[in-house]
Design an enzyme around this catalytic site. Sequence first.
Site, PDB file in Angstrom:
ATOM      1  N   LYS A 117     104.001   7.223  39.800  1.00 42.97           N
ATOM      2  CA  LYS A 117     104.769   7.667  40.963  1.00 42.97           C
ATOM      3  C   LYS A 117     106.271   7.440  40.852  1.00 42.97           C
ATOM      4  O   LYS A 117     107.045   8.060  41.580  1.00 42.97           O
ATOM      5  CB  LYS A 117     104.264   6.944  42.221  1.00 42.97           C
ATOM      6  N   LYS A 195      91.638  15.511  41.470  1.00 48.50           N
ATOM      7  CA  LYS A 195      91.206  14.851  42.704  1.00 48.50           C
ATOM      8  C   LYS A 195      91.811  15.511  43.938  1.00 48.50           C
ATOM      9  O   LYS A 195      92.977  15.900  43.936  1.00 48.50           O
ATOM     10  CB  LYS A 195      91.610  13.374  42.663  1.00 48.50           C
ATOM     11  N   LYS A 198      96.010  14.026  49.507  1.00 45.05           N
ATOM     12  CA  LYS A 198      96.870  14.239  50.673  1.00 45.05           C
ATOM     13  C   LYS A 198      98.192  14.866  50.278  1.00 45.05           C
ATOM     14  O   LYS A 198      98.779  15.640  51.035  1.00 45.05           O
ATOM     15  CB  LYS A 198      97.175  12.898  51.355  1.00 45.05           C
TER      16      LYS A 198
END
Length: 330
Positions: A117, A195, A198
Amino acid sequence: MYFSGIQPTGKMHIGNYLGAVRNWVKLQQPGNQNIYCIVDLHALTDKLTIDHEIKFDQNTKSDTLSLAATLIASGINPKQSVFFIQSHVPEHAELQWILSCIAPKNWLNKMTQYKDKKKEYSTLGLYTYPLLMAADIILYQAQYVPVGLDQKQHIELTRDYVQRLNSLFKLNIVEPQYLESTCPKIMSLRDGNKKMSKSDAIDGNRINIDDSKEEIFEKIKRSKTDSIPQIYFDQDKRPEISNLLRIYSAFSNLSMEQVIEKYLTKTTVDFKRDLSELIANELNTIAQKKKQILNNQSELEQTLKEGSMKAREIASKNLKLIKENIGLLV
């Protein structure tokens, strides 16, 4: 003791619901002590953009209340579980600081989520995220932590911190165990190897918990499959139809073998229609309960306040013990 948390960011989808929330609800059994929280402090870690703009928008409060209502509507019972907001219990941040002082920085350097990230201007909060998560767990001496597979490394790190606390300060803190979800990982509707997320920019790749019946039918209709007419499970060669079969199995509570037998002679169109109906019926029930809960916001806020008081009672007792043993005046 079971502990877990969920961030009030993005749109909660069926992957979160099936993989985490449903499992939390099942754990609410007599004799189990369950502590569930909305980790709003964790949600602050991704507010810095590349141009140094800080986006601490006002949606965080409404998102927190919306998620709280969703969780209660899904079956989290504040009378059976301690259910609260992370930032309402300041002991979390205090223990995070203590943990940051007892172990080398290279423990955090190995965390793969940060590596995935991080950006050029990533904040210290994103880097120390695993510390706060460890504090969340240690604060309640949780024995089991039901979270997704992507969080398993965080539980292992938490165990390292528990061992360090116990060895340095003669404490007897419980070493938490990762509790795997009973539901397999739910993948994107258009990429069976990715996957469901969100943060995915394409809303059609997921089914949100708040999607309408029409939206659910449209997303399942447009979900990727293949040209093979028969319906059967093969993750390697048929990842997309296999993902839809997993979703059907989870929502129907049928085994994979039962689902495949049911649709052995039926078409993909039939299967998708039935799957859409199955999902829509369950999510519609949650949506109706959620609406009722949000219509009485003051009662919801009172429920969360009472949950935070229960959490602080446990957290303050455990934090005091740690502070005494490390030599602080308490």
